[in-house]
Design an enzyme around this catalytic site. Structure first.
Site, PDB file in Angstrom:
ATOM      1  N   TYR A 142      -8.135 161.830  17.163  1.00  0.00           N
ATOM      2  CA  TYR A 142      -6.798 162.036  17.706  1.00  0.00           C
ATOM      3  C   TYR A 142      -6.688 163.377  18.424  1.00  0.00           C
ATOM      4  CZ  TYR A 142      -1.803 162.721  18.004  1.00  0.00           C
ATOM      5  OH  TYR A 142      -0.546 162.979  18.469  1.00  0.00           O
ATOM      6  N   LYS A 197     -12.125 155.117   3.157  1.00  0.00           N
ATOM      7  CA  LYS A 197     -12.427 156.086   2.091  1.00  0.00           C
ATOM      8  C   LYS A 197     -11.107 156.246   1.334  1.00  0.00           C
ATOM      9  CE  LYS A 197     -15.527 159.014   0.456  1.00  0.00           C
ATOM     10  NZ  LYS A 197     -16.716 158.535  -0.254  1.00  0.00           N
ATOM     11  N   ASP A 229     -19.211 155.278   2.840  1.00  0.00           N
ATOM     12  CA  ASP A 229     -20.552 155.722   2.435  1.00  0.00           C
ATOM     13  C   ASP A 229     -21.354 154.537   1.883  1.00  0.00           C
ATOM     14  OD1 ASP A 229     -18.555 155.789   0.504  1.00  0.00           O
ATOM     15  OD2 ASP A 229     -19.431 157.423  -0.656  1.00  0.00           O
ATOM     16  N   ASP A 253     -17.538 155.303  15.027  1.00  0.00           N
ATOM     17  CA  ASP A 253     -18.438 156.001  15.946  1.00  0.00           C
ATOM     18  C   ASP A 253     -19.820 156.117  15.307  1.00  0.00           C
ATOM     19  OD1 ASP A 253     -19.068 157.542  18.249  1.00  0.00           O
ATOM     20  OD2 ASP A 253     -18.832 159.374  17.083  1.00  0.00           O
ATOM     21  N   ASP A 257     -23.485 153.441  15.872  1.00  0.00           N
ATOM     22  CA  ASP A 257     -24.820 153.917  16.273  1.00  0.00           C
ATOM     23  C   ASP A 257     -25.863 153.442  15.263  1.00  0.00           C
ATOM     24  OD1 ASP A 257     -23.733 155.247  18.448  1.00  0.00           O
ATOM     25  OD2 ASP A 257     -25.008 157.009  18.176  1.00  0.00           O
TER      26      ASP A 257
END
Ligand code: ATP
Length: 365
Positions: A142, A197, A229, A253, A257
């Site tokens: 943000y 989370k 996690d 993000d 990957d």
């Protein structure tokens, strides 16, 4: 007969963005030629780090408005390591486009193709076919999207904000549930996992609370939960068990990957960024300055993003022939790998950008 004509805003950008965009447009035109029944008009827009270096602007005057007027936007890749803003951050007009057009749903497919080197030894890795849905307008990006939003940024301290809002999160989860429904209808898993989370952050507990609220409207979708996690672990340990995963911006993000790495590399990582009115499609990789100008880039992430764009236009306009053209591209990539006709250098093969593109064009025509 009057064929529908769609306006595509094209931002090639920097580095390999230029080459993979050219490859994508050629492949889209070949698929269009095979399926017929629609036309595409491409409007080139200038933007990127190289343009910033010469002009001090990251997009040419009027380019943002022109992108907004188009039916869809295709972007190659933007950024060059030596070109930065004064505060050290990269030139990233695409973050602004995300924000301007409220492209909250970042769709990142993670799919294994035959003969693409798989990083996991387990044979079930050949079944990997999941989607990471990354919220793309708020979360921990943000403050990154607009520099003047940092609440504290001085010599002693800098803060970024993790922002979760109800309106965006409701739309995101609805999008995720609908996506899971569509995949279920096509015979795929059809489950939706909320990745968060929620045990630590209030913002994430809120994200999960809204997930549960929206789930009431989608009783046919299997609902799951995972902490981010644990999700990272599970993407290595048992990725074939997941279908759609919905998450906050920064988590998405990072995990996308990881997902790209699982199924070969960034050269396979397609991406669609979709809002209520607009859609922007781009490979998830960057401009790859280390291989730019060498005809080494794998264009398939961009090409598969182009297929996603056709799917998006099909749904938006209710013109199924565009979805057929998307299917032609996806099938050609699948067949090309299965028959060992696509051998990108990225995976140790002998084919650069041009060779991969030409072979795919052969497979399509
Ligand atoms: P960004 O921050 O915009 O994601 P980056 O510099 O972190 O960019 P990339 O530009 O995606 O990352 O490059 C990461 C690595 O992946 C580089 O080694 C690059 O050569 C490789 N890579 C990225 N895209 C491709 C591609 N299409 N084909 C082959 N290799 C690629």
């Amino acid at each position: 007969m009057n064929e529908p004509n769609f306006q595509i805003a094209v931002i090639r950008g920097d580095g390999i963005g230029v080459d993979v965009t050219d490859a994508t447009l050629a492949v889209i035109e070949a698929a269009r030629g095979r399926v017929g029944g629609f036309r595409l008009t491409y409007n080139d827009l200038i933007g990127g780090a190289a343009y910033y270096r010469e002009s001090g602007q990251d997009m040419a005057p009027g380019a943002e408005d022109a992108a907004g007027d188009a039916d869809a936007i295709f972007l190659g890749a933007i950024g060059l390591p030596e070109v930065r803003h004064e505060d050290g951050t990269e030139i990233s007009p695409h973050l602004r486009l995300r924000e301007m057009f409220q492209l909250y749903a970042g769709v990142r497919p993670v799919k294994a193709y035959p003969n693409v080197p798989c990083r996991l030894a387990d044979p079930r890795a050949a079944e990997i076919d999941l989607i990471i849905l990354r919220e793309s307008t708020e979360g921990l990006f943000y403050t990154a999207a607009a520099h003047n939003r940092n609440p504290v940024a001085n010599d002693d301290e800098v803060q970024d904000v993790l922002r979760i809002t109800r309106p965006t999160t409701e739309k995101l989860h609805d999008f995720a549930f609908r996506l899971a429904q569509r995949r279920k209808a096509k015979g795929r898993g059809g489950s939706l996992t909320c990745v968060d989370k929620a045990n630590v952050f209030r913002s994430m507990a809120f994200f999960r609370q809204i997930f549960d609220e929206r789930a009431e409207n989608f009783p046919d979708v299997e609902r799951r939960y995972n902490y981010v996690d644990a999700q990272a672990l599970d993407l290595i340990r048992r990725p074939w068990e997941f279908d759609v995963l919905v998450m906050e911006n920064m988590f998405g993000d990072i995990l996308s990957d990881l997902g790209g790495g699982l199924v070969g590399g960034m050269g396979m990582a397609a991406c669609g960024e979709i809002g209520d009115e607009h859609g922007l499609f781009q490979p998830a990789h960057g401009s790859a300055p280390d291989i730019m100008g060498q005809d080494k880039a794998n264009p398939l992430a961009a090409i598969l993003s182009g297929a996603m764009m056709l799917d998006y236009l099909a749904e938006k306009s209710d013109q199924p022939q565009l979805a057929d053209a998307a299917g032609v591209i996806e099938d050609a990539v699948q067949a090309g790998f299965a028959e060992n006709r696509l051998r990108p250098m990225e995976f140790g093969g002998d084919m650069g950008t041009t060779a991969v593109t030409d072979e795919l064009l052969d497979l399509i025509r």
